[in-house]
Write an enzyme that holds these catalytic residues in place. Structure first.
Site, short mmCIF file in Angstrom:
data_model
loop_
_atom_site.label_atom_id
_atom_site.label_comp_id
_atom_site.label_asym_id
_atom_site.label_seq_id
_atom_site.Cartn_x
_atom_site.Cartn_y
_atom_site.Cartn_z
N GLU A 114 15.13 -23.29 -12.48
CA GLU A 114 14.79 -21.86 -12.20
C GLU A 114 15.82 -20.90 -12.40
O GLU A 114 15.80 -19.91 -13.07
CB GLU A 114 14.13 -21.80 -10.89
CG GLU A 114 14.14 -20.11 -10.35
CD GLU A 114 12.99 -19.41 -11.06
OE1 GLU A 114 12.15 -19.98 -12.05
OE2 GLU A 114 13.03 -18.41 -10.90
N ASN B 285 -0.82 0.55 5.88
CA ASN B 285 0.06 -0.41 5.20
C ASN B 285 0.67 -1.31 6.09
O ASN B 285 1.27 -0.98 6.82
CB ASN B 285 1.16 0.46 4.45
CG ASN B 285 2.07 -0.44 3.63
OD1 ASN B 285 1.57 -1.50 3.18
ND2 ASN B 285 3.20 -0.10 3.26
N GLY B 286 0.20 -2.77 5.74
CA GLY B 286 0.44 -3.66 6.48
C GLY B 286 -0.33 -4.79 6.91
O GLY B 286 -1.20 -4.85 6.13
N TRP C 42 -2.90 -2.28 -1.61
CA TRP C 42 -2.56 -3.49 -2.13
C TRP C 42 -3.31 -4.23 -1.37
O TRP C 42 -2.87 -4.56 -0.18
CB TRP C 42 -1.13 -3.60 -2.35
CG TRP C 42 -0.34 -5.05 -2.63
CD1 TRP C 42 -0.46 -6.06 -2.05
CD2 TRP C 42 -0.34 -5.48 -4.09
NE1 TRP C 42 0.16 -6.91 -2.48
CE2 TRP C 42 0.07 -6.70 -3.88
CE3 TRP C 42 -0.61 -4.84 -5.24
CZ2 TRP C 42 0.42 -7.66 -5.01
CZ3 TRP C 42 -0.19 -5.81 -6.44
CH2 TRP C 42 0.31 -6.90 -6.23
N LYS D 8 5.30 -9.00 -18.08
CA LYS D 8 5.18 -9.66 -16.44
C LYS D 8 4.18 -10.56 -16.16
O LYS D 8 4.12 -11.38 -15.52
CB LYS D 8 4.95 -8.36 -15.63
CG LYS D 8 4.76 -8.71 -14.27
CD LYS D 8 6.35 -9.31 -13.66
CE LYS D 8 6.19 -9.76 -12.22
NZ LYS D 8 7.29 -10.96 -11.95
N HIS E 180 23.49 -38.63 -19.80
CA HIS E 180 22.61 -39.22 -20.76
C HIS E 180 22.72 -38.15 -21.84
O HIS E 180 21.53 -38.18 -22.44
CB HIS E 180 21.30 -39.54 -20.04
CG HIS E 180 21.45 -40.49 -19.07
ND1 HIS E 180 21.46 -41.92 -19.14
CD2 HIS E 180 21.35 -40.40 -17.60
CE1 HIS E 180 21.41 -42.51 -18.04
NE2 HIS E 180 21.34 -41.58 -16.98
N CYS F 38 0.70 -1.39 -0.04
CA CYS F 38 0.01 -0.11 -0.05
C CYS F 38 0.88 1.30 0.06
O CYS F 38 2.05 1.25 0.23
CB CYS F 38 -0.89 0.06 1.19
SG CYS F 38 -1.99 -1.32 1.43
N GLU G 215 16.23 -15.22 -19.35
CA GLU G 215 15.22 -14.27 -19.77
C GLU G 215 15.71 -12.87 -19.30
O GLU G 215 14.92 -11.77 -20.02
CB GLU G 215 13.99 -14.35 -18.75
CG GLU G 215 14.15 -14.38 -17.38
CD GLU G 215 12.81 -14.77 -16.69
OE1 GLU G 215 11.69 -14.19 -17.11
OE2 GLU G 215 12.79 -15.24 -15.41
N LYS H 227 16.05 -18.05 -15.18
CA LYS H 227 16.44 -16.33 -14.90
C LYS H 227 17.58 -15.91 -16.01
O LYS H 227 17.50 -14.83 -16.38
CB LYS H 227 16.98 -16.54 -13.25
CG LYS H 227 16.04 -16.47 -12.32
CD LYS H 227 15.12 -15.21 -12.08
CE LYS H 227 13.77 -15.29 -12.59
NZ LYS H 227 12.98 -16.28 -12.76
N ARG I 103 4.06 1.22 -6.90
CA ARG I 103 4.26 0.39 -5.83
C ARG I 103 3.12 -0.72 -6.10
O ARG I 103 3.28 -1.92 -5.53
CB ARG I 103 4.06 0.73 -4.31
CG ARG I 103 4.95 1.68 -3.95
CD ARG I 103 4.52 2.62 -2.85
NE ARG I 103 4.39 1.93 -1.72
CZ ARG I 103 5.41 1.73 -0.64
NH1 ARG I 103 6.72 2.16 -0.99
NH2 ARG I 103 5.29 0.89 0.34
C1 AGP Z 1 9.64 -16.13 -14.71
O1 AGP Z 1 10.52 -14.83 -14.34
C2 AGP Z 1 8.77 -15.28 -15.63
N1 AGP Z 1 8.14 -13.93 -15.36
C3 AGP Z 1 7.48 -16.00 -16.21
O2 AGP Z 1 8.17 -17.39 -16.17
C4 AGP Z 1 6.51 -16.38 -15.11
O3 AGP Z 1 6.49 -16.99 -14.00
C5 AGP Z 1 5.20 -16.95 -15.75
O4 AGP Z 1 4.81 -16.16 -16.81
C6 AGP Z 1 4.02 -17.30 -14.77
O5 AGP Z 1 3.72 -16.33 -14.33
P1 AGP Z 1 2.51 -16.05 -13.20
O6 AGP Z 1 3.31 -16.53 -12.03
O7 AGP Z 1 2.00 -14.54 -12.94
O8 AGP Z 1 1.46 -16.90 -13.61
#
Ligand code: AGP
Length: 615
Positions: free
Chosen positions: A488, A101-102, A75, A610, A511, A2, A495, A492, A27
């Site tokens: 993961e 906020n909290g 938020w 995002k 393998h 928030c 991307e 990272k 935010r």
């Molecule tokens: C991961 O760093 C990416 N931003 C992407 O793989 C993301 O995790 C994926 O699009 C799923 O998004 P969500 O968690 O909002 O469903």
């Protein structure tokens, strides 16, 4: 998180507060509101939506005069985003008004107590409980607002940054903080209040940052006095000259939102288990699980559907649920699950994991599962998101908004929620004894400080990043609970730096992938001292004999891998099932520093969104 803005001084408060709220939009929020004292009465306008929606509503609803006021961007954590749950909130008398906020953990019990004393509530929020607790104290103890706030906050468990004023005494604003930031801009005969300095930087560079457990009463024409909430003792108010510009403030002084969010993980993990992990009572409390316990205990299996990083969190959950709760788990890419005519029965439980709560494939997978009779449980970070609303029950990660496209704190808070769920179900099924259960609670509670410890390797990791930033390919290897972390870490790097990287189970190397290894290939191996350590060490020896460059993620103090690898990055020791919460930290930092060294757009990498709301 928030956003809080307040003003008391000689100018019109409305434009300062509205523009201040716009400064805090970065935010992330779902609703906004403002309260002003216009010389005769308290005027409040609030709405679900954006600050621009608030302006349109305020134009119709209130006189926008007055030189004392507070404003808020919400938020949602308790109560879905709507007009009623938006802040500011009024006390029952209508005299007191608050923005917050909290998270107030014990708001339910406080609310019950207040209801027995005749208080009524319009909203589902913890904030409205707080303002009525303050009013109840003010009446019962016959004290001024500042004292009432102090007494009330000593009954509260949780995190807060608040601003409160009383329309019957509209010459002061009371503020207080515990766990959420609060800054005061000190002007010429005027004060600005805000979650960070961005709303008042253009008016003054003199700022006082309240510390945790501090409060202050801000009065017209009076110097500010800061006190300890616990015992009312006065503490010196340190006024600092701000050097940061607006953009730096929004990023909390970090160069990128991604780095800020990596460093927010200790707080995000704490906020996620807050109120759910009760170590002293040795219990875990999760409403969404408690209310559906029978379903979980009788489930044939759990199917996890997600995408990207959330899918990796689901893979970690598979290891944790099967290891601790002995419930069969299958993890599916939502995009595959939705099209492959899967066999689903009403005895299946589907867990959908999504930071944004808007990922189209995940949403479609949920709808398919529900159409076939499955019960669907959501793990989301955005309250009131489409997935949160579509699922039958759920548990929120309290990571706060994640602005950087590359998920970081979402991943670790998702694992935190899923670990809590697995432990709760294991306890209910009796597949974990009380000693191991307590040990897991204790260790989980120590994770935030161990993440802080892991973050201290930042400079060392930056040095390693500089050596390998021009690599064309990278291999990430892990075993057991850390196999998903290898995936993961590779994601990272891909991307945000655009370097091709693959994650693999360490044992799978022979393998095929081992053919890739030569002196130009950096291999990141997660080799913490748990599980299959010795087997990972032999994988490292196989790589070394082929001249691969080895970066080992090791348990602090490890010498065996240190003597074999080209570089090691240490993380604190913890339980094997909790190690992904730590081993992922150096991989986040490594990909961040490589991307920065390559001058990539870290927060908005090319081709990515995002939230993938399209198929
Ligand atoms: C991961 O760093 C990416 N931003 C992407 O793989 C993301 O995790 C994926 O699009 C799923 O998004 P969500 O968690 O909002 O469903």
């Amino acid at each position: 998180m928030c956003g809080i803005v307040g003003y008391i001084g000689t100018r019109e408060a409305y434009p300062i507060i509205i523009e201040g709220l716009k400064r805090l939009e970065y935010r992330g929020y779902d609703s906004a509101g403002i309260a002003l004292f216009d010389g005769t009465d308290l005027k409040v306008s609030k709405t679900k939506g954006k600050v621009s929606d608030l302006e349109a509503r305020a134009d119709k609803e209130i006189t926008k005069h007055g030189n004392i006021g507070i404003g808020h961007t919400r938020w949602a954590t308790h109560g879905v985003p709507n007009d009623v749950n938006s802040h500011p909130h009024l006390s029952n008398s209508g005299d007191l008004v608050i923005i917050h906020n909290g998270i107030i953990e014990n708001y339910e019990s406080l609310k019950q107590e207040l209801m027995t004393r005749g208080f009524t509530f319009q909203s589902d929020t913890d904030t409205e409980v707080l303002i009525n607790l303050i009013e109840d104290v003010k009446i019962k103890e016959n004290v001024k607002l500042g004292k009432a706030v102090q007494i009330a906050l000593n009954q509260v468990i949780g995190a807060y940054a608040i601003a409160v004023f009383d329309k019957t005494k509209p010459e002061e604003i009371v503020i207080a903080r515990l766990g959420s930031p609060l800054a005061v801009g000190v002007g010429e005969d005027e004060f600005f209040i805000a979650s960070d300095a961005s709303p008042f930087l253009e008016y003054t560079k003199n700022a006082i940052y309240l510390e945790d457990e501090e409060m202050a009463i801000i009065r017209f024409h009076k110097a500010i006095k800061v006190r300890k909430i616990k015992d009312d003792t006065i503490v010196p108010a340190y006024v600092q000259k701000l050097q940061m510009n607006l953009e730096q403030i929004e990023k909390g002084g970090y160069d990128h939102f991604m780095l800020k969010e990596i460093h927010e993980q200790p707080k995000a993990i704490t906020d996620t288990y807050r109120g759910r992990l009760l170590r002293n009572e040795a219990i875990i409390k999760m409403a969404g699980v408690e209310d559906n316990m029978k379903r979980f205990l009788n489930a044939n299996r759990i199917i996890i559907v997600a995408c990207g990083t959330s899918w990796h969190a689901g893979l970690v959950a598979e290891y944790i649920f099967e290891d601790l709760a002995r419930i069969p788990v299958e993890v599916e890419y939502a995009s595959e699950f939705r099209y492959r005519n899967p066999v689903i029965t009403e005895n299946d439980i589907v867990i959908a994991i999504s930071q944004s709560g808007e990922t189209a494939d995940t949403l479609a997978a949920i709808k398919l599962a529900k159409s076939k009779g499955a019960f669907v449980f959501g793990v989301c970070n955005v309250v009131g998101s489409s997935i949160a609303r579509e699922t039958d029950a759920g548990a929120y990660t309290h990571a706060g908004p994640e602005i950087g496209v590359a998920s970081t704190k979402a991943f670790t808070t998702q694992i935190t929620v899923l670990t809590l769920m697995a432990l709760r179900l294991a306890r209910a099924k009796g597949t974990i004894n009380s000693t191991d259960f307590r040990q897991h609670l204790l260790e989980l509670e120590l994770i935030p400080q161990k993440v802080e410890e892991a973050l201290k390797s930042d400079a060392h990791i930056k040095m390693i990043a500089d050596i390998y930033k021009d690599s064309r390919n990278c291999l990430y290897l892990g075993r057991g609970f850390n196999f998903p972390v290898a995936l993961e870490g590779a994601l990272k790097l891909k991307e945000i730096s655009y370097i091709h990287a693959e994650g693999y189970p360490a044992a799978e190397m022979k393998h095929g992938p081992i053919a890739l290894i030569d002196e130009n290939m950096p291999i990141i191996v997660i080799a913490t001292k748990k599980g299959h350590y010795e087997k990972v060490v032999s994988n490292i020896q196989e790589i070394k004999s082929r001249k691969g460059k080895i970066i080992g993620i090791v348990t602090a103090g490890d010498t065996q891998v240190r003597d074999l690898a080209d570089h090691v990055i240490e993380v604190p020791d913890t339980l094997e099932s909790l190690s992904p919460l730590l081993t992922t930290i150096p991989l986040q930092l490594l990909s961040y520093h490589i991307a920065v060294l390559l001058d990539k757009n870290v927060d908005q990498p090319r081709n990515l969104a995002k939230s993938v709301t399209v198929e």
